[in-house]
Design a protein around this motif. Sequence first.
Motif, PDB file in Angstrom:
ATOM      1  N   SER A 289       0.731  -0.837   0.182  1.00 21.75           N
ATOM      2  CA  SER A 289       0.055   0.244   0.085  1.00 21.75           C
ATOM      3  C   SER A 289       0.684   1.318  -0.576  1.00 21.75           C
ATOM      4  CB  SER A 289      -1.448  -0.211   1.464  1.00 21.75           C
ATOM      5  OG  SER A 289      -1.506   1.573   0.865  1.00 21.75           O
ATOM      6  N   PHE A 290       1.115   2.142  -0.972  1.00 24.54           N
ATOM      7  CA  PHE A 290       1.417   3.231  -0.646  1.00 24.54           C
ATOM      8  C   PHE A 290       1.287   4.274  -0.014  1.00 24.54           C
ATOM      9  CE2 PHE A 290       0.677   7.838  -2.677  1.00 24.54           C
ATOM     10  CZ  PHE A 290       2.204   8.376  -2.770  1.00 24.54           C
ATOM     11  N   LEU A 291      -0.050   3.693   0.894  1.00 23.13           N
ATOM     12  CA  LEU A 291      -0.617   4.932   1.503  1.00 23.13           C
ATOM     13  C   LEU A 291       0.064   5.008   2.600  1.00 23.13           C
ATOM     14  CD1 LEU A 291      -4.409   5.033   0.721  1.00 23.13           C
ATOM     15  CD2 LEU A 291      -3.201   6.399  -0.111  1.00 23.13           C
ATOM     16  N   VAL A 292       0.158   3.552   2.690  1.00 23.75           N
ATOM     17  CA  VAL A 292       1.443   2.903   3.902  1.00 23.75           C
ATOM     18  C   VAL A 292       2.898   3.906   4.041  1.00 23.75           C
ATOM     19  CG1 VAL A 292       2.212   1.396   5.647  1.00 23.75           C
ATOM     20  CG2 VAL A 292      -0.063   1.518   4.997  1.00 23.75           C
ATOM     21  N   ASP A 293       3.405   2.910   2.828  1.00 25.38           N
ATOM     22  CA  ASP A 293       5.143   3.570   2.660  1.00 25.38           C
ATOM     23  C   ASP A 293       5.235   4.931   2.688  1.00 25.38           C
ATOM     24  OD1 ASP A 293       4.878   0.531   2.297  1.00 25.38           O
ATOM     25  OD2 ASP A 293       5.281   0.634   0.854  1.00 25.38           O
ATOM     26  N   THR A 294       4.015   5.276   2.329  1.00 24.08           N
ATOM     27  CA  THR A 294       4.471   7.000   2.071  1.00 24.08           C
ATOM     28  C   THR A 294       3.614   7.841   2.766  1.00 24.08           C
ATOM     29  OG1 THR A 294       5.740   6.650  -0.220  1.00 24.08           O
ATOM     30  CG2 THR A 294       5.761   8.488   0.279  1.00 24.08           C
ATOM     31  N   PRO A 295       3.717   7.792   3.583  1.00 25.51           N
ATOM     32  CA  PRO A 295       2.220   8.823   4.048  1.00 25.51           C
ATOM     33  C   PRO A 295       2.386  10.454   4.239  1.00 25.51           C
ATOM     34  CG  PRO A 295       3.503   8.297   6.041  1.00 25.51           C
ATOM     35  CD  PRO A 295       4.061   7.206   4.291  1.00 25.51           C
ATOM     36  N   ASP A 296       3.356  10.683   4.314  1.00 24.21           N
ATOM     37  CA  ASP A 296       3.127  12.176   3.741  1.00 24.21           C
ATOM     38  C   ASP A 296       3.467  12.497   2.513  1.00 24.21           C
ATOM     39  OD1 ASP A 296       3.889  12.147   6.515  1.00 24.21           O
ATOM     40  OD2 ASP A 296       5.709  12.164   6.796  1.00 24.21           O
ATOM     41  N   SER A 297       3.279  11.648   1.003  1.00 21.95           N
ATOM     42  CA  SER A 297       3.486  12.201   0.084  1.00 21.95           C
ATOM     43  C   SER A 297       1.949  13.166  -0.721  1.00 21.95           C
ATOM     44  CB  SER A 297       3.443  11.080  -0.967  1.00 21.95           C
ATOM     45  OG  SER A 297       3.590  11.422  -2.121  1.00 21.95           O
ATOM     46  N   PRO A 298       2.333  13.984  -1.008  1.00 22.54           N
ATOM     47  CA  PRO A 298       1.156  14.525  -1.889  1.00 22.54           C
ATOM     48  C   PRO A 298       0.010  14.334  -2.008  1.00 22.54           C
ATOM     49  CG  PRO A 298       2.950  16.137  -2.240  1.00 22.54           C
ATOM     50  CD  PRO A 298       3.448  14.594  -1.225  1.00 22.54           C
ATOM     51  N   ALA A 299       0.652  12.678  -3.167  1.00 28.44           N
ATOM     52  CA  ALA A 299      -0.721  11.834  -3.457  1.00 28.44           C
ATOM     53  C   ALA A 299      -1.804  10.825  -2.824  1.00 28.44           C
ATOM     54  CB  ALA A 299       0.808  10.902  -4.119  1.00 28.44           C
ATOM     55  N   THR A 300      -0.638  10.893  -1.556  1.00 31.14           N
ATOM     56  CA  THR A 300      -1.489  10.392  -0.022  1.00 31.14           C
ATOM     57  C   THR A 300      -2.678  11.301   0.149  1.00 31.14           C
ATOM     58  OG1 THR A 300       0.701   8.589   0.239  1.00 31.14           O
ATOM     59  CG2 THR A 300      -0.703   8.666   1.926  1.00 31.14           C
ATOM     60  N   VAL A 301      -1.737  12.175   0.352  1.00 31.58           N
ATOM     61  CA  VAL A 301      -3.147  13.221   1.222  1.00 31.58           C
ATOM     62  C   VAL A 301      -4.266  13.135  -0.554  1.00 31.58           C
ATOM     63  CG1 VAL A 301      -3.089  15.364   1.221  1.00 31.58           C
ATOM     64  CG2 VAL A 301      -1.207  14.551   2.020  1.00 31.58           C
ATOM     65  N   ALA A 302      -3.802  13.358  -1.416  1.00 30.78           N
ATOM     66  CA  ALA A 302      -5.105  13.563  -2.006  1.00 30.78           C
ATOM     67  C   ALA A 302      -5.621  12.208  -2.025  1.00 30.78           C
ATOM     68  CB  ALA A 302      -4.268  13.880  -3.444  1.00 30.78           C
ATOM     69  N   TYR A 303      -5.650  10.800  -2.255  1.00 31.02           N
ATOM     70  CA  TYR A 303      -5.911   9.761  -2.225  1.00 31.02           C
ATOM     71  C   TYR A 303      -6.815  10.186  -1.356  1.00 31.02           C
ATOM     72  CZ  TYR A 303      -3.947   6.310  -5.678  1.00 31.02           C
ATOM     73  OH  TYR A 303      -3.380   6.292  -7.283  1.00 31.02           O
ATOM     74  N   ARG A 304      -7.022  10.681  -0.299  1.00 33.36           N
ATOM     75  CA  ARG A 304      -7.323  10.366   1.359  1.00 33.36           C
ATOM     76  C   ARG A 304      -8.720  11.153   1.391  1.00 33.36           C
ATOM     77  NH1 ARG A 304      -5.496   6.407   4.881  1.00 33.36           N
ATOM     78  NH2 ARG A 304      -3.549   5.912   4.824  1.00 33.36           N
ATOM     79  N   SER A 305      -8.749  12.419   0.924  1.00 37.23           N
ATOM     80  CA  SER A 305      -9.414  13.703   0.667  1.00 37.23           C
ATOM     81  C   SER A 305     -10.312  12.644  -0.038  1.00 37.23           C
ATOM     82  CB  SER A 305      -8.668  15.102   0.458  1.00 37.23           C
ATOM     83  OG  SER A 305      -9.950  15.517  -0.391  1.00 37.23           O
ATOM     84  N   ILE A 306      -9.674  11.846  -1.796  1.00 38.99           N
ATOM     85  CA  ILE A 306     -10.421  12.012  -2.732  1.00 38.99           C
ATOM     86  C   ILE A 306     -11.127  10.722  -2.039  1.00 38.99           C
ATOM     87  CG2 ILE A 306     -11.230  10.169  -4.632  1.00 38.99           C
ATOM     88  CD1 ILE A 306      -8.041  12.090  -5.739  1.00 38.99           C
ATOM     89  N   ILE A 307     -10.886   9.531  -0.988  1.00 40.94           N
ATOM     90  CA  ILE A 307     -11.805   8.682  -0.339  1.00 40.94           C
ATOM     91  C   ILE A 307     -13.031   8.878   0.922  1.00 40.94           C
ATOM     92  CG2 ILE A 307     -10.912   6.842   0.535  1.00 40.94           C
ATOM     93  CD1 ILE A 307      -8.457   5.773  -0.718  1.00 40.94           C
ATOM     94  N   GLN A 308     -11.984   9.809   1.267  1.00 35.94           N
ATOM     95  CA  GLN A 308     -13.354  10.442   2.339  1.00 35.94           C
ATOM     96  C   GLN A 308     -14.760  11.092   1.878  1.00 35.94           C
ATOM     97  OE1 GLN A 308     -11.869  13.617   5.347  1.00 35.94           O
ATOM     98  NE2 GLN A 308     -13.546  14.001   5.583  1.00 35.94           N
ATOM     99  N   ARG A 309     -14.177  11.803   0.177  1.00 28.57           N
ATOM    100  CA  ARG A 309     -15.248  11.479  -0.485  1.00 28.57           C
ATOM    101  C   ARG A 309     -16.072  10.855  -1.123  1.00 28.57           C
ATOM    102  NH1 ARG A 309     -14.835  16.853  -4.362  1.00 28.57           N
ATOM    103  NH2 ARG A 309     -16.397  16.952  -5.099  1.00 28.57           N
TER     104      ARG A 309
END
Length: 343
Positions: A289-309
């Motif tokens: 999981s990229f979200l776990v491997d690289t939690p501070d990446s701007p891409a992770t922040v974008a992913y989490r915002s999208i998934i919340q929506r």
Amino acid sequence: MTCTDHQGENALTDCPGTGSAQAGRGTACQGCPNQRLCASGAGEAPDPAIEEIKEKMKTVKHKILVLSGKGGVGKSTFSAHLAHALAEDENTQVALLDIDICGPSIPKIMGLEGEQVHQSGSGWSPVFLEDNLGVMSVGFLLSSPDDAVIWRGPKKNGMIKQFLRDVDWGEVDYLIVDTPPGTSDEHLSVVQYLAAAHIDGAVIITTPQEVSLQDVRKEISFCHKVKLPIIGVVENMSGFVCPKCKKESQIFPPTTGGAETMCQDLKIPLLGKVPLDPHIGKSCDEGRSFLVDTPDSPATVAYRSIIQRIQEYCSLHRPEEERTSLVPETRGDMDASSTASAS
């Protein structure tokens, strides 16, 4: 049964329908692979699998299709990370179904290559990455990941039917369906089979350049024609921020305004933009999981915002029967309801 005329973009619109007196006889039917079947009248009978799948899907709360008109835009990567993110909550049961019959990449991305499907009395058992994350793909049925699947439409449709009807998913909060690119047999089949079971909607993946957006507009048109709700659009590969100098570069320039302009024009939601990050490809190749491997990446922040929506959308668009089941009822109300239903 759905008519699939290959003569033009208006095929679904021009199809007279299997219940029409012109079924199989109209001008729009010429060249359709189902023409003879419709003309015989056999097409009027609904596929019994639709009711069987509806019954099977009663234990699945939310069903999300991940679509894209263009291949190579990160659709399977998004499906995998949507599943990873939802499954981070141990109380949320997640299922990921890969119906890309000819190019199943989910086993590789999820780190499950070489796993096999087992059969029990209750059906096929998914391959579990975690206790609350089950995965199913035709990739698990191949003897080698290099084997080619050379199937015509009916066999693909049969496989999708089996995945939906015969897999023992159990109680599931989210079923994520990763689809191949395009608007063909697989897409028609999954929409047809799940129509009676309520699909929450589709997440459509694109990249910023016009060559991708052109095909995504066709995918959006497909959703409108088959009455599939659109949760929103995700723009992948949206710029690249250098990790050293922090300067942003446009690897795929949005020459026509990108997904943002397209969504404004078509009046559909833009869920967000995910920037390029080399670690995404590395994590996928390693089945992590990229979200776990690289939690501070701007891409992770974008992913989490999208998934919340997406989660917020699903919570607001629960099936009517689920919403009413949340309303407290007295025993008398339930008895009255049962009597009314019986009559």
